[in-house]
Design a protein around this motif. Sequence first.
Motif, mmCIF file in Angstrom:
data_model
loop_
_atom_site.group_PDB
_atom_site.id
_atom_site.type_symbol
_atom_site.label_atom_id
_atom_site.label_comp_id
_atom_site.label_asym_id
_atom_site.label_seq_id
_atom_site.Cartn_x
_atom_site.Cartn_y
_atom_site.Cartn_z
ATOM 1 N N UNK A 181 -3.349 0.436 5.996
ATOM 2 C CA UNK A 181 -3.421 -0.830 5.231
ATOM 3 C C UNK A 181 -2.695 -1.095 4.163
ATOM 4 N N UNK A 182 -2.244 -2.310 3.695
ATOM 5 C CA UNK A 182 -1.499 -2.567 2.510
ATOM 6 C C UNK A 182 -2.252 -2.207 1.235
ATOM 7 N N UNK B 64 -5.938 -1.006 -4.956
ATOM 8 C CA UNK B 64 -5.112 -0.015 -5.030
ATOM 9 C C UNK B 64 -4.054 -0.228 -3.623
ATOM 10 N N UNK B 65 -2.964 0.377 -3.955
ATOM 11 C CA UNK B 65 -2.074 0.339 -2.952
ATOM 12 C C UNK B 65 -2.373 1.362 -1.759
ATOM 13 N N UNK B 66 -2.315 0.848 -0.420
ATOM 14 C CA UNK B 66 -2.694 1.480 0.677
ATOM 15 C C UNK B 66 -1.415 2.404 1.319
ATOM 16 N N UNK B 67 -0.130 2.366 0.680
ATOM 17 C CA UNK B 67 1.084 2.508 1.535
ATOM 18 C C UNK B 67 1.346 4.097 1.327
ATOM 19 N N UNK B 68 0.586 4.845 0.515
ATOM 20 C CA UNK B 68 0.788 6.237 0.663
ATOM 21 C C UNK B 68 -0.021 6.883 1.631
ATOM 22 N N UNK C 73 8.273 9.169 2.224
ATOM 23 C CA UNK C 73 7.301 9.347 1.280
ATOM 24 C C UNK C 73 7.759 8.901 -0.248
ATOM 25 N N UNK C 74 9.009 9.129 -0.439
ATOM 26 C CA UNK C 74 9.542 8.870 -1.883
ATOM 27 C C UNK C 74 9.395 7.344 -1.866
ATOM 28 N N UNK C 75 9.947 6.494 -0.884
ATOM 29 C CA UNK C 75 9.893 4.783 -1.023
ATOM 30 C C UNK C 75 8.595 4.464 -1.104
ATOM 31 N N UNK C 76 7.217 4.952 -0.322
ATOM 32 C CA UNK C 76 6.098 4.363 -0.400
ATOM 33 C C UNK C 76 5.633 4.832 -1.770
ATOM 34 N N UNK C 77 5.889 6.000 -2.227
ATOM 35 C CA UNK C 77 5.291 6.683 -3.677
ATOM 36 C C UNK C 77 5.958 5.413 -4.893
ATOM 37 N N UNK C 78 7.136 5.175 -4.687
ATOM 38 C CA UNK C 78 7.489 4.279 -5.586
ATOM 39 C C UNK C 78 7.048 2.698 -5.415
ATOM 40 N N UNK D 127 0.522 -1.108 -7.881
ATOM 41 C CA UNK D 127 -0.636 -0.786 -8.566
ATOM 42 C C UNK D 127 -0.565 -1.281 -9.933
ATOM 43 N N UNK D 128 0.710 -1.056 -10.643
ATOM 44 C CA UNK D 128 0.931 -2.034 -11.843
ATOM 45 C C UNK D 128 0.421 -3.409 -11.788
#
Length: 436
Positions: A223-224, A233-237, A420-425, A431-432
């Motif tokens: 999910x986005x 909250x973001x679902x990208x991670x 992982x790094x790209x989706x964390x960022x 979330x901001x």
Amino acid sequence: MKIKGLLAAAAVGALVVACGPPQATNNQPQQNGNPGQPVGEMTGELKVWMFQEASNGPKEAAVNEAKQEFEAAHQGVKVTVEYLPVDGRAARFNGAFNDKNSSPDVAEFGNTDLAGYTASNGFADLTKDITAWPDSKDLIPSVLDTAKVKGKTYGIPWYTGTRALYYRTDVFTELGLQPPKTLAELTETARKIRQSKPDLYGIAVGGKYIYAAFPYIWANGGELAKQDGDKWTSGLTDPKARDGLKQYAELLKDDICPPAACAQLTGSQSVAQFAGGKAAMTIGGDFNRKAVEAGVVKGKYAVVPLPGKDAGSLAPPFAGGNLLGVFGASKKYTLSLEFIKLLGGKKYQQKMYTAMGNLPTFKDVQEQVASADKFVEPFVKAAQSGTKFVPATPAWTKIDAQNIIPTAIQQVATGGQSVDAATDAAAGEMNKAFGS
């Protein structure tokens, strides 16, 4: 049935790019009345805002027919229709939300703008009346969801737009290929084509083409974003979302669609590559038909629904589209509701399809147009299998404008960052914007 015209690309852009007006506060309370009794004035001028299309004549003809029918059935009512330039809608809607004297009674608006408009208290809550409307049972549930915020319905989905897989029938026949049945097969097929025909992209997609990327995330179970009460909250991670984004980014490789050429492509640019004969496949909308027909691939392509992760499944498409709603400040609530039920009902959705190529939002009307025009069939099948939508929050406008998800896709595709790094960022930036 022949399509007389197709939805202009500029108008479609308004549907699928969140670009709501600045936040405003409308302190005018919505009119209320006793159940079963008319609410508000039932005569006088009914002001209606519609979007201006690149070729507006067919749309005006259909709307004018509805206007005349409505006036004939409502003595003492004069319907006045104003067509707004899509690019200038922000200022007009913002002004109307702040000043009841400048607001219309009825308006057409993009479903991605809805969350911002409801935060501005701009549109009337139609939940009870739409639920009681007999025709509403035939609205495709996932498309009706695009008219909802926090469970409340604020409009009638007037038309929708979905995407499917366009492919070159001549290339597939020459190479002995079949349309892919899974997303993994799509990648393999695109790679085979590029290997056999180095002058072609296996599939034309872009790092900025988020409405092609989102189905990959959804098909993999991601999910986005996730909602908990009023908090997003973001679902990208989530691993499933990461799998989907990574799978999409695999298409932006030298052996399929080189990142040097494709990382910056938008949706319309991806379709243009296919229409121009530079790609064997692309992910395009029903609204892209005119552009493809105008290209060198005319007569040499077909369309199937975008496959899902597993054979027999479909990737959920994004449900673009426009809604018809009633301004919260309108003094003619019932009259406005009756007008949008006429213009947004089955009869005029059929007429708008004939005039503009707009895909209806009623299941039975979709099936009627698909039986008469086989091109529409895969888009109808995709829509009825279940569409998805962007998070219903005003924060999405900011997330979209900042290109947060395209940046993550491009970083993975070019090897600049791991998934992982790209989706964390990206999740951090989302979330901001969500304030979480």
